[in-house]
Write a protein that holds these residues in place. Sequence first.
Motif, mmCIF file in Angstrom:
data_model
loop_
_atom_site.group_PDB
_atom_site.id
_atom_site.type_symbol
_atom_site.label_atom_id
_atom_site.label_comp_id
_atom_site.label_asym_id
_atom_site.label_seq_id
_atom_site.Cartn_x
_atom_site.Cartn_y
_atom_site.Cartn_z
ATOM 1 N N ASP A 1 90.729 -21.418 -53.781
ATOM 2 C CA ASP A 1 91.520 -20.311 -54.320
ATOM 3 C C ASP A 1 92.972 -20.508 -53.867
ATOM 4 O OD1 ASP A 1 92.778 -18.014 -55.021
ATOM 5 O OD2 ASP A 1 91.315 -16.646 -54.131
ATOM 6 N N TRP A 2 93.749 -21.188 -54.705
ATOM 7 C CA TRP A 2 95.117 -21.549 -54.315
ATOM 8 C C TRP A 2 96.021 -20.333 -54.182
ATOM 9 C CZ3 TRP A 2 95.641 -26.056 -52.189
ATOM 10 C CH2 TRP A 2 94.776 -27.081 -52.545
ATOM 11 N N SER A 3 95.631 -19.189 -54.765
ATOM 12 C CA SER A 3 96.474 -17.994 -54.631
ATOM 13 C C SER A 3 96.533 -17.545 -53.170
ATOM 14 C CB SER A 3 95.946 -16.869 -55.523
ATOM 15 O OG SER A 3 94.741 -16.360 -54.987
ATOM 16 N N ARG A 4 95.599 -18.043 -52.343
ATOM 17 C CA ARG A 4 95.568 -17.635 -50.929
ATOM 18 C C ARG A 4 96.112 -18.714 -49.997
ATOM 19 N NH1 ARG A 4 89.997 -14.074 -50.372
ATOM 20 N NH2 ARG A 4 90.607 -12.610 -51.992
ATOM 21 N N VAL A 5 96.548 -19.835 -50.549
ATOM 22 C CA VAL A 5 96.882 -21.004 -49.719
ATOM 23 C C VAL A 5 98.359 -21.373 -49.855
ATOM 24 C CG1 VAL A 5 96.406 -23.486 -49.435
ATOM 25 C CG2 VAL A 5 94.532 -21.913 -49.933
ATOM 26 N N GLY A 6 98.968 -21.739 -48.714
ATOM 27 C CA GLY A 6 100.318 -22.301 -48.753
ATOM 28 C C GLY A 6 100.278 -23.817 -48.654
ATOM 29 N N LEU A 7 99.374 -24.314 -47.808
ATOM 30 C CA LEU A 7 99.273 -25.762 -47.604
ATOM 31 C C LEU A 7 97.834 -26.097 -47.206
ATOM 32 C CD1 LEU A 7 101.720 -28.126 -45.816
ATOM 33 C CD2 LEU A 7 99.326 -28.153 -45.113
ATOM 34 N N ALA A 8 97.324 -27.182 -47.756
ATOM 35 C CA ALA A 8 95.993 -27.678 -47.380
ATOM 36 C C ALA A 8 96.128 -29.147 -47.033
ATOM 37 C CB ALA A 8 95.014 -27.500 -48.542
ATOM 38 N N PHE A 9 95.405 -29.571 -45.983
ATOM 39 C CA PHE A 9 95.440 -30.997 -45.654
ATOM 40 C C PHE A 9 94.052 -31.493 -45.280
ATOM 41 C CE2 PHE A 9 96.203 -29.149 -41.384
ATOM 42 C CZ PHE A 9 95.310 -29.876 -40.605
ATOM 43 N N GLY A 10 93.868 -32.792 -45.423
ATOM 44 C CA GLY A 10 92.598 -33.388 -45.006
ATOM 45 C C GLY A 10 92.660 -34.901 -45.080
ATOM 46 N N GLY A 11 91.974 -35.550 -44.164
ATOM 47 C CA GLY A 11 91.800 -36.996 -44.275
ATOM 48 C C GLY A 11 90.843 -37.273 -45.425
ATOM 49 N N ALA A 12 91.022 -38.427 -46.077
ATOM 50 C CA ALA A 12 90.186 -38.742 -47.246
ATOM 51 C C ALA A 12 88.794 -39.212 -46.878
ATOM 52 C CB ALA A 12 90.877 -39.822 -48.076
ATOM 53 N N GLN A 13 88.636 -39.660 -45.616
ATOM 54 C CA GLN A 13 87.451 -40.469 -45.278
ATOM 55 C C GLN A 13 86.118 -39.728 -45.257
ATOM 56 O OE1 GLN A 13 89.963 -39.689 -43.232
ATOM 57 N NE2 GLN A 13 89.245 -39.098 -41.224
ATOM 58 N N LYS A 14 86.148 -38.416 -45.427
ATOM 59 C CA LYS A 14 84.867 -37.699 -45.452
ATOM 60 C C LYS A 14 84.385 -37.511 -46.895
ATOM 61 C CE LYS A 14 86.162 -35.298 -41.258
ATOM 62 N NZ LYS A 14 85.302 -36.040 -40.328
ATOM 63 N N ASN A 15 85.230 -36.945 -47.738
ATOM 64 C CA ASN A 15 84.760 -36.575 -49.081
ATOM 65 C C ASN A 15 85.465 -37.293 -50.227
ATOM 66 O OD1 ASN A 15 83.204 -34.779 -47.715
ATOM 67 N ND2 ASN A 15 83.980 -32.936 -48.716
ATOM 68 N N LEU A 16 86.531 -38.028 -49.945
ATOM 69 C CA LEU A 16 87.342 -38.520 -51.065
ATOM 70 C C LEU A 16 87.442 -40.034 -51.179
ATOM 71 C CD1 LEU A 16 90.376 -36.036 -50.794
ATOM 72 C CD2 LEU A 16 88.300 -35.784 -52.178
ATOM 73 N N GLY A 17 87.282 -40.757 -50.087
ATOM 74 C CA GLY A 17 87.484 -42.202 -50.186
ATOM 75 C C GLY A 17 87.593 -42.841 -48.825
#
Length: 276
Positions: free
Chosen positions: A187-203
């Motif tokens: 829900d981006w209406s509640r978020v200013g910034l999101a971060f994460g390393g890719a190595q768990k779910n993305l690549g």
Amino acid sequence: MTRPYNFSAGPAAIPNEVLEQAAAEMLDWNGSGMGVMEMSHRGKEFLSIYEQAEADLRELLAVPANFKILFMQGGGLAENAIVPMNLSRAGAVDFVVTGSWSQKSQKEARKYASEVNVIASGEDAGFTTLPDPAAWKISRGASYLHICSNETINGIEFHQLPDLKALGSDAPLVIDFSSHVASRPVDWSRVGLAFGGAQKNLGPAGLTLVVVREDLLGHALPSCPSAFDYKTVADNQSMYNTPPTWGIYVAGLTFQWLKRQREGSHSGVAAMEQRN
Ligand SMILES: Cc1ncc(COP(=O)(O)O)c(C=O)c1O
């Protein structure tokens, strides 16, 4: 070849289809005569990979137009420093500590922010419950409020992101979504910034994803390294310095795999949520 079930939290299993495509294209991407690891990041071949990955991720996570997608390096732990270097100028930084990752984040922020407040903590309860947002004592004029939306080790997950406006705060919400990014819609209406390393779910490891609202760019501390200044990174389409090209390519293949997933009437990230 038998591939066993692999429950590693990260680096984690990557879909077979993604690995097979990356293997097939290892020596020659799309008739270019080069593998992706050998390409200039400024050449037309890699630029097309980058643009496709960015567009697919934007679609997959329904990232609004007023957010920038940044492909960085350093992982989640580097973001524990890079976020306060970029966002802490306005005032106190608030943390809700729900496990070991948010604990690490608040400790790191103390090196950069003039005031760090742990406004709620689940530590006394052994990090087994989520402190009730209604009881959070949000600092007046806080420059941001940090949560780890899924504590990988302690297992505390926010099933819904807190609505800071409803709690009487204008502070942007910063989320560390390293270990559940792309497992459910955001829900981006509640978020200013999101971060994460890719190595768990993305690549593969080596790529860090940052999604940041445009109004939060351009406020970095003077001491912030240029390569970590979100505005510099955004103004240069994540190519102020050489980006993690292989990571972006494999993550891009994963984004396409995620887009192909179906579960009943759901597709993409919504399908992953159903499956989970
Ligand atoms: C929620 C969370 N944040 C941060 C990290 C650390 O990220 P990195 O190893 O990419 O620095 C991890 C796991 O490694 C994690 O699970």
